[in-house]
Scaffold this active site. Structure first.
Site, PDB file in Angstrom:
ATOM      1  N   GLU A 178       0.459  14.484   6.584  1.00 25.79           N
ATOM      2  CA  GLU A 178      -0.375  15.473   5.916  1.00 25.79           C
ATOM      3  C   GLU A 178      -1.107  16.368   6.925  1.00 25.79           C
ATOM      4  O   GLU A 178      -1.797  15.862   7.819  1.00 25.79           O
ATOM      5  CB  GLU A 178      -1.379  14.762   4.994  1.00 25.79           C
ATOM      6  CG  GLU A 178      -2.355  15.670   4.266  1.00 25.79           C
ATOM      7  CD  GLU A 178      -1.686  16.690   3.360  1.00 25.79           C
ATOM      8  OE1 GLU A 178      -0.735  16.319   2.643  1.00 25.79           O
ATOM      9  OE2 GLU A 178      -2.106  17.863   3.368  1.00 25.79           O
ATOM     10  N   THR A 196       2.555  19.979  -0.106  1.00 26.69           N
ATOM     11  CA  THR A 196       3.294  18.765   0.278  1.00 26.69           C
ATOM     12  C   THR A 196       4.640  18.682  -0.433  1.00 26.69           C
ATOM     13  O   THR A 196       5.653  18.342   0.170  1.00 26.69           O
ATOM     14  CB  THR A 196       2.505  17.488  -0.093  1.00 26.69           C
ATOM     15  OG1 THR A 196       1.162  17.629   0.341  1.00 26.69           O
ATOM     16  CG2 THR A 196       3.112  16.256   0.519  1.00 26.69           C
ATOM     17  N   HIS A 233      -6.361  15.374   4.907  1.00 27.63           N
ATOM     18  CA  HIS A 233      -6.198  16.482   3.956  1.00 27.63           C
ATOM     19  C   HIS A 233      -7.492  17.287   3.869  1.00 27.63           C
ATOM     20  O   HIS A 233      -8.581  16.718   3.851  1.00 27.63           O
ATOM     21  CB  HIS A 233      -5.838  15.908   2.578  1.00 27.63           C
ATOM     22  CG  HIS A 233      -5.404  16.938   1.574  1.00 27.63           C
ATOM     23  ND1 HIS A 233      -6.251  17.903   1.066  1.00 27.63           N
ATOM     24  CD2 HIS A 233      -4.196  17.161   0.992  1.00 27.63           C
ATOM     25  CE1 HIS A 233      -5.592  18.670   0.215  1.00 27.63           C
ATOM     26  NE2 HIS A 233      -4.344  18.246   0.151  1.00 27.63           N
ATOM     27  N   ASP A 253       3.617  18.404   7.169  1.00 27.20           N
ATOM     28  CA  ASP A 253       4.086  18.998   5.904  1.00 27.20           C
ATOM     29  C   ASP A 253       3.780  20.493   5.800  1.00 27.20           C
ATOM     30  O   ASP A 253       4.572  21.263   5.276  1.00 27.20           O
ATOM     31  CB  ASP A 253       3.582  18.211   4.677  1.00 27.20           C
ATOM     32  CG  ASP A 253       2.068  18.209   4.492  1.00 27.20           C
ATOM     33  OD1 ASP A 253       1.320  18.563   5.440  1.00 27.20           O
ATOM     34  OD2 ASP A 253       1.617  17.838   3.382  1.00 27.20           O
ATOM     35  N   HIS A 254       2.615  20.915   6.331  1.00 26.04           N
ATOM     36  CA  HIS A 254       2.217  22.333   6.245  1.00 26.04           C
ATOM     37  C   HIS A 254       0.948  22.493   7.067  1.00 26.04           C
ATOM     38  O   HIS A 254       0.400  21.510   7.562  1.00 26.04           O
ATOM     39  CB  HIS A 254       1.970  22.770   4.797  1.00 26.04           C
ATOM     40  CG  HIS A 254       1.083  21.813   4.035  1.00 26.04           C
ATOM     41  ND1 HIS A 254      -0.273  21.680   4.293  1.00 26.04           N
ATOM     42  CD2 HIS A 254       1.364  20.899   3.069  1.00 26.04           C
ATOM     43  CE1 HIS A 254      -0.784  20.760   3.519  1.00 26.04           C
ATOM     44  NE2 HIS A 254       0.181  20.244   2.776  1.00 26.04           N
TER      45      HIS A 254
HETATM   46  C1  GP9 Z   1      -1.316  14.257  -2.966  1.00 25.26           C
HETATM   47  C2  GP9 Z   1      -0.857  15.136  -1.862  1.00 25.26           C
HETATM   48  C3  GP9 Z   1      -1.710  16.331  -1.854  1.00 25.26           C
HETATM   49  O1  GP9 Z   1      -0.344  13.788  -3.812  1.00 25.26           O
HETATM   50  O2  GP9 Z   1       0.486  15.456  -1.975  1.00 25.26           O
HETATM   51  O3  GP9 Z   1      -1.369  17.125  -0.822  1.00 25.26           O
HETATM   52  P1  GP9 Z   1      -1.230  18.719  -0.932  1.00 25.26           P
HETATM   53  O4  GP9 Z   1       0.012  19.013  -1.664  1.00 25.26           O
HETATM   54  O5  GP9 Z   1      -2.454  19.271  -1.588  1.00 25.26           O
HETATM   55  O6  GP9 Z   1      -1.178  19.056   0.514  1.00 25.26           O
HETATM   56 MN    MN Z   2       0.042  18.240   2.051  1.00 24.17          MN
END
Ligand code: GP9
Ligand code: MN
Length: 424
Positions: A38, A82, A198, A257-258
């Site tokens: 994350e 994500t 996050h 992821d980003h």
């Molecule tokens: C929670 C997670 C949230 O399920 O995937 O992450 P996000 O998509 O907000 O980065």
């Molecule tokens: Mn994410």
């Protein structure tokens, strides 16, 4: 209709690059673990805050001879965050320009990574996540991807002291996942979705092992503390893989992821990186780490400077497993191939190549960070990027994989899948 899928297939045939002999099948018969890291951005690698490494364990992996580390690797996500990254990684197609493909197109036909692996000798596939299965509509999408199992929060001990932000904290999440992993029929494919790092990066005092940064921008300052927490979680996980006996026969794929820090935080980022965050620099900051760890001296590890994005991971991994991707619809290309393929489209049509970065129709030289004179080359890339995104969107909106048969591929049967706890 079938004409449309032919157009798409002709296109992906034309962009297909051959696997690299040196790596093809290097991880054959191994288990595969994906870890969605994350909000981990590329700049964190080797970054030191007041002289101290923020992510010492991840840094050590980038220097490990059993790891391929890609330092010119970019996320290509949009509003689906994500879940967009998951979609890119497992389908080698682009997420949607607006909204989330997980939410709006979960009932499409896919030939996702779990179902491809199940068709090629893998015995079990599972996703694991310490939040509800309804988040990002994952339960439905995971069925369409062919996951045998989804361990969501109902499979974890969701003690309130173990929860922060978006779900179960990464340490208890990964710890409690080990018994599930040990039970799985091998070879397995699993995906772990971590969450503690996050936005806006809250962390309890007892979990902090690093002082915050001091830019005065609170979420940026805390970003380093949750990154450190994640790094410790990852180390714990690797240790547990070793003690559970899974380590030696498992390939671990780790990817950011980003972005975690948006362009609203340019001032603080400029201070931390010691440079002005121009539109060119903002695009460079979309790098996320990609690490592929294959134990046992089966590969020559090291830093790989190939330009690529999340869309390119599936063919890379399938080729490492000895599975050719020629017959699948894939918009990405094997990062380890020696053939040329280094255009990285962003979802909004901007792009990066080894030489150029285009942002909002302006094309910059990577060498200088200034506008380039070579607008002709940029225009050609821009056209190519536009076409690729359009064809990917056409495939998703038209549910075109319905019309695409692949020899040896066993289509997903959603109705046979059930992730509810009572069934297990
Ligand atoms: C929670 C997670 C949230 O399920 O995937 O992450 P996000 O998509 O907000 O980065
Ligand atoms: Mn994410």
């Amino acid at each position: 209709d079938s004409n449309d899928i032919t157009e798409v297939k002709n296109y992906t045939n034309s962009t297909y690059v051959k696997p690299n002999e040196k790596y093809f099948g290097a991880a054959k018969d191994m288990n595969v673990i994906y870890i969605s890291m994350e909000s981990v951005q590329g700049f964190l690698i080797d970054y030191k805050l007041r002289g101290e490494e923020v992510m010492p364990f991840l840094n050590s992996l980038t220097k490990d001879s059993n790891t391929l580390y890609f330092d010119n690797f970019f996320h290509q996500t949009a509003q689906g965050k994500t879940s967009d990254a998951e979609f890119l990684m497992e389908n080698s197609m682009y997420p949607l320009p607006q909204g989330s493909v997980f939410t709006t197109k979960a009932m499409n036909t896919y030939q996702g990574l779990p179902s491809i692996l199940k068709s090629n000798g893998f015995n079990y596939t599972a996703a694991l996540h310490g939040n509800s299965k309804t988040f990002w509509n994952r339960e439905e999408m995971y069925k369409s991807q062919g996951y045998d199992m989804f361990y969501d929060s109902s499979y974890y001990n969701m003690l309130s002291e173990n929860i922060i932000g978006y779900g179960l904290k990464d340490k208890p999440f990964l710890k409690e996942s080990i018994p599930y992993l040990k039970e799985m029929p091998q070879p397995f494919y699993t995906k772990f979705i971590t969450v503690t790092h996050h936005f806006p990066y809250p962390l309890e005092e007892k979990d902090r092992t690093l002082e915050p940064a001091t830019t005065g921008d609170k979420s940026v300052d805390q970003y380093f503390q949750t990154a450190r927490y994640f790094d410790e979680s990852l180390k714990q996980f690797f240790d547990d893989l070793k003690s559970s006996g899974l380590y030696d026969n498992t390939m671990v794929v780790m990817y950011g992821d980003h972005y975690g820090i948006s362009e609203n935080h340019k001032r603080a980022m400029g201070e931390l990186l010691g440079k002005e965050i121009t539109p060119f620099e903002q695009a460079q900051l979309q790098r996320v780490p990609l690490l592929i760890h294959i134990p046992g001296e089966k590969i020559e590890g090291g830093v790989n400077h190939t330009y690529g994005g999340q869309v390119d991971v599936r063919p890379t991994i399938l080729h490492l497993l000895g599975i050719d991707t020629k017959n699948y619809i894939e918009f990405g290309s094997d990062l380890l191939s020696t053939e040329d393929h280094q255009i990285v489209p962003f979802r909004n049509g901007d792009f990066v190549t080894p030489e150029f970065t285009e942002v909002s129709g302006k094309c910059y030289s990577n060498e200088t960070g200034e506008l380039t004179q070579d607008s002709k080359t940029c225009a050609q890339y821009s056209e190519a990027v536009k076409k690729e995104l359009e064809l990917s969107d056409k495939t998703v909106y038209g549910d075109l994989l319905r019309f695409h048969e692949v020899k040896g591929f066993k289509p997903v049967k959603r109705s046979t899948l059930d992730y509810s706890k009572a069934e297990h």
